[in-house]
Design an enzyme around this catalytic site. Structure first.
Site, PDB file in Angstrom:
ATOM      1  N   ARG A 353       0.447   6.889 -11.658  1.00 17.11           N
ATOM      2  CA  ARG A 353      -0.343   6.690 -10.447  1.00 17.11           C
ATOM      3  C   ARG A 353       0.543   6.625  -9.204  1.00 17.11           C
ATOM      4  O   ARG A 353       0.176   7.139  -8.141  1.00 17.11           O
ATOM      5  CB  ARG A 353      -1.173   5.413 -10.557  1.00 17.11           C
ATOM      6  CG  ARG A 353      -2.339   5.528 -11.518  1.00 17.11           C
ATOM      7  CD  ARG A 353      -3.226   4.294 -11.452  1.00 17.11           C
ATOM      8  NE  ARG A 353      -4.379   4.435 -12.315  1.00 17.11           N
ATOM      9  CZ  ARG A 353      -5.361   3.526 -12.409  1.00 17.11           C
ATOM     10  NH1 ARG A 353      -5.301   2.412 -11.687  1.00 17.11           N
ATOM     11  NH2 ARG A 353      -6.378   3.722 -13.219  1.00 17.11           N
ATOM     12  N   ARG A 403      -0.173  -1.783   2.618  1.00 23.83           N
ATOM     13  CA  ARG A 403       0.170  -2.649   1.484  1.00 23.83           C
ATOM     14  C   ARG A 403       0.527  -1.823   0.253  1.00 23.83           C
ATOM     15  O   ARG A 403       1.379  -2.199  -0.549  1.00 23.83           O
ATOM     16  CB  ARG A 403      -1.028  -3.556   1.195  1.00 23.83           C
ATOM     17  CG  ARG A 403      -0.763  -4.701   0.262  1.00 23.83           C
ATOM     18  CD  ARG A 403      -1.914  -5.685   0.282  1.00 23.83           C
ATOM     19  NE  ARG A 403      -3.196  -5.052   0.054  1.00 23.83           N
ATOM     20  CZ  ARG A 403      -4.265  -5.213   0.834  1.00 23.83           C
ATOM     21  NH1 ARG A 403      -4.197  -5.981   1.898  1.00 23.83           N
ATOM     22  NH2 ARG A 403      -5.403  -4.610   0.547  1.00 23.83           N
ATOM     23  N   GLY A 418      -5.512 -14.137   6.739  1.00 22.96           N
ATOM     24  CA  GLY A 418      -6.018 -12.939   7.414  1.00 22.96           C
ATOM     25  C   GLY A 418      -5.785 -12.976   8.907  1.00 22.96           C
ATOM     26  O   GLY A 418      -6.647 -12.559   9.690  1.00 22.96           O
ATOM     27  N   ASP A 445      -4.273  -0.482  15.660  1.00 22.72           N
ATOM     28  CA  ASP A 445      -4.368  -0.641  17.114  1.00 22.72           C
ATOM     29  C   ASP A 445      -5.096  -1.920  17.506  1.00 22.72           C
ATOM     30  O   ASP A 445      -4.735  -2.584  18.482  1.00 22.72           O
ATOM     31  CB  ASP A 445      -5.019   0.582  17.768  1.00 22.72           C
ATOM     32  CG  ASP A 445      -6.367   0.954  17.159  1.00 22.72           C
ATOM     33  OD1 ASP A 445      -6.619   0.621  15.990  1.00 22.72           O
ATOM     34  OD2 ASP A 445      -7.174   1.598  17.855  1.00 22.72           O
ATOM     35  N   GLU A 478     -14.554  -2.568   9.911  1.00 23.10           N
ATOM     36  CA  GLU A 478     -15.890  -3.032  10.303  1.00 23.10           C
ATOM     37  C   GLU A 478     -16.802  -1.862  10.666  1.00 23.10           C
ATOM     38  O   GLU A 478     -18.018  -1.920  10.426  1.00 23.10           O
ATOM     39  CB  GLU A 478     -15.783  -4.007  11.479  1.00 23.10           C
ATOM     40  CG  GLU A 478     -15.336  -5.408  11.104  1.00 23.10           C
ATOM     41  CD  GLU A 478     -13.855  -5.494  10.767  1.00 23.10           C
ATOM     42  OE1 GLU A 478     -13.477  -6.431  10.037  1.00 23.10           O
ATOM     43  OE2 GLU A 478     -13.083  -4.625  11.239  1.00 23.10           O
TER      44      GLU A 478
END
Length: 575
Positions: A353, A403, A418, A445, A478
């Protein structure tokens, strides 16, 4: 009447001498009248002051300095809004258990509770997010209170984490009696080694060496135990997952690493070993819905790292390095029962992977408007990272790409709180601590905007950091969630602002990259001209793993949709 001269025997002078004696060579700060005595005495003692543009950034920088150097990080902020601005940074350090000292000031004692400028009870605001919070009004007590605060910050007597102290300004100008300036308070204290109970070690060895499918998961508490962890993995033959808290602790080439098989191995394991790691939302709270019938072995020197959410069949309350070394010694020549075919199969699938991901990242196509895929950007960055590079990842959607797409021996991100916006301040602190190493900030950004003004700090202090802004003009995770869940986008789009132009206005080398064919050379130039910023237009159409798993949607029982469904099913079946 002007204030008396600030000598080394004033409280401010004693504070500065204490910090110098404890190895503090850099303070991250924003000036103000209530802290001016400490400010000037710190400078007189030769302590560098990195003056920032917002108090949050000062605490973030102290946090990163502590995490990367293992030393005390110090932030100094003025009273009132200076302290309230810093609270988000303190809260993040609290959750991350970072060793940070925050210093502030309050009005002179004669003006307390009379409506003085910036007169507010700071300690009441920060008590719940610090290990120690004190207002010190008596000059004679300054030194012993500092000693106690720093001891608490390093976890002597509890969890490590941020501590807070403030002083009335007239206290800072007052003299500390010389007989009370005792050397015993200035002197750094050796950190005690918390060793494991031998009976617990024996029980742990029995559990580990009888397991067929043991999984080791490390966290922040395992930092500093890289060698012992690698030796332990070599000896046992278990499979291993890191987390953002411990990324880079074990080299990716180690045969135990199976990070790309995270979901499968969490369900396969018959024994889960946490090493300095909480079972928080990132690990499904250790739920049997995800981990099945696996037993747990908890290793840590913090209470929350050995008994949050799931108790261990064995719990080793000790420093991870000491515990792991003791386990290997106790096991001696005993042969582990690990299912080698299972472990080797996972490793082979992991490598397959990883290779596939590397290939697809390098060839990830731009979208129909020519905007660069985030994976292509990360692949180009990764190719240019040196072995000892420090990587800071920041953002929501872009963090999810980073990540997976960036590997390094030293890594920081917003953490389990977070806390978006840490990237640029973390990167500045890292590059000042390690000016001879590459320090790269990979940020979205939106996240960059929180502390974008700190590029001024980077330029003024010649911090050799490279900031790479993945610019898609949105809070993209979002946007995806609103589109999928609600059918419309509300208040989550940003301008495709020219961040390179902004950076150039502050004297930083900066380029805007709009085409993938320009990316490689732009990175080369930026690396050679740090501090630097690259504003890279990336595709908003690319979906990160977090965007696909429902993290933004916030399910009721678990953080991810699949885990939430598994949790519901498990609870129904076990009713």
């Amino acid at each position: 009447m002007p204030p008396t001269p600030l000598t080394q025997d004033t409280a401010a002078g004693v504070i500065a001498r204490f910090l110098k004696a404890r190895g503090v060579d850099r303070i991250f700060a924003l000036c103000g009248g209530h802290i001016m005595p400490m400010w000037m005495r710190a400078d007189a003692e030769g302590i560098e002051i990195v003056d920032v543009r917002d108090e949050r950034a000062a605490v973030y920088m102290a946090h990163a300095h502590s995490e990367l150097t293992g030393k005390l990080g110090v932030a100094m902020v003025t009273g009132g809004p200076g302290l309230t601005n810093a609270i988000t940074g303190i809260a993040n350090a609290h959750v991350a258990r970072a060793t940070v000292l925050v210093l502030s000031g309050v009005p002179p004692r004669a003006q307390e509770n009379r409506g003085a400028l910036q007169d507010i009870s700071h300690t009441e605001l920060v008590k719940s997010i610090t290990r120690y919070a004190r207002t010190v009004r008596e000059p004679a007590l300054v030194l012993q209170e500092l000693d106690e605060a720093v001891s608490r910050a390093f976890g002597q007597g509890g969890e490590p984490g941020p501590v807070y102290m403030d002083f009335p300004t007239d206290t800072l100008r007052a003299n500390v009696p010389k007989p009370l300036q005792m050397e015993e308070h200035f002197r750094a204290k050796p950190r005690s080694l918390l060793r494991p109970n031998e009976a617990d070690v024996e029980a742990a060895v029995d559990l580990l060496w009888s397991a067929r499918r043991p999984l080791i998961i490390s966290g922040r508490g395992a930092r500093g135990a890289g060698k012992e962890l690698s030796d332990f993995l070599d000896r046992l033959g278990a499979v291993y997952l890191d987390t953002g808290e411990s990324k880079g602790l074990v080299d990716d080439s180690h045969p135990s690493v199976v990070a790309a098989m995270r979901g499968k191995v969490m369900g396969d394991a018959d024994l889960v070993v946490t090493v300095g790691r909480r079972l928080d939302f990132q690990l499904a709270y250790g739920s049997p819905a995800i981990f099945g019938d696996a037993r747990f072995l908890r290793i840590g020197d913090s209470p929350l790292e050995i008994r949050d959410n799931r108790r261990g069949a064995v719990e080793l309350f000790a420093q991870p390095a000491a515990a792991l070394a003791a386990i290997v010694r106790n096991a001696g020549g005993r042969s582990p029962a690990v299912d080698r075919a299972w472990a080797e199969g996972l490793r082979a699938k992991h490598q397959e992977r990883v290779e596939k991901l590397r290939t697809t990242m390098k060839s990830a196509p731009s979208d129909s408007e020519g905007r660069i895929h985030p994976n292509r950007l990360l692949a180009e960055l990764q190719e240019r990272l040196q072995n000892d590079a420090v990587v800071i990842a920041d953002g929501g959607d872009f963090l999810s790409f980073s990540r997976v797409g960036l590997a390094s021996s030293a890594y920081l991100d917003p953490g389990s709180f977070g806390c978006l916006g840490v990237g640029t301040p973390f990167g500045i602190a890292a590059s000042l601590a390690f000016p001879g190493r590459q320090v790269v900030v990979a940020t979205g950004d939106g996240s960059f905007g929180f502390n974008a003004m700190e590029i001024d700090t980077a330029v003024r202090h010649n911090a050799p950091v490279l900031i790479v802004v993945a610019n898609n003009g949105a809070w993209q995770i979002e946007v995806h969630d609103q589109t999928d869940t609600h059918g419309k986008v509300v208040g989550t789009r940003l301008q495709l602002a020219d961040y390179a132009q902004m950076a150039r206005a502050f004297g930083m080398h900066a380029e805007r990259v709009e085409k993938e064919e320009d990316l490689s050379q732009a990175i080369e130039r930026a690396m050679a001209n740090r501090p630097a910023l690259l504003d890279v237009l990336v595709s908003p159409e690319a979906r990160s793993s977090d965007a696909k798993t429902g993290l933004a949607w916030v399910p009721d029982l678990q953080p991810l949709v699949a885990w939430d469904e598994a949790e519901r099913q498990w609870r129904d079946e076990t009713n």
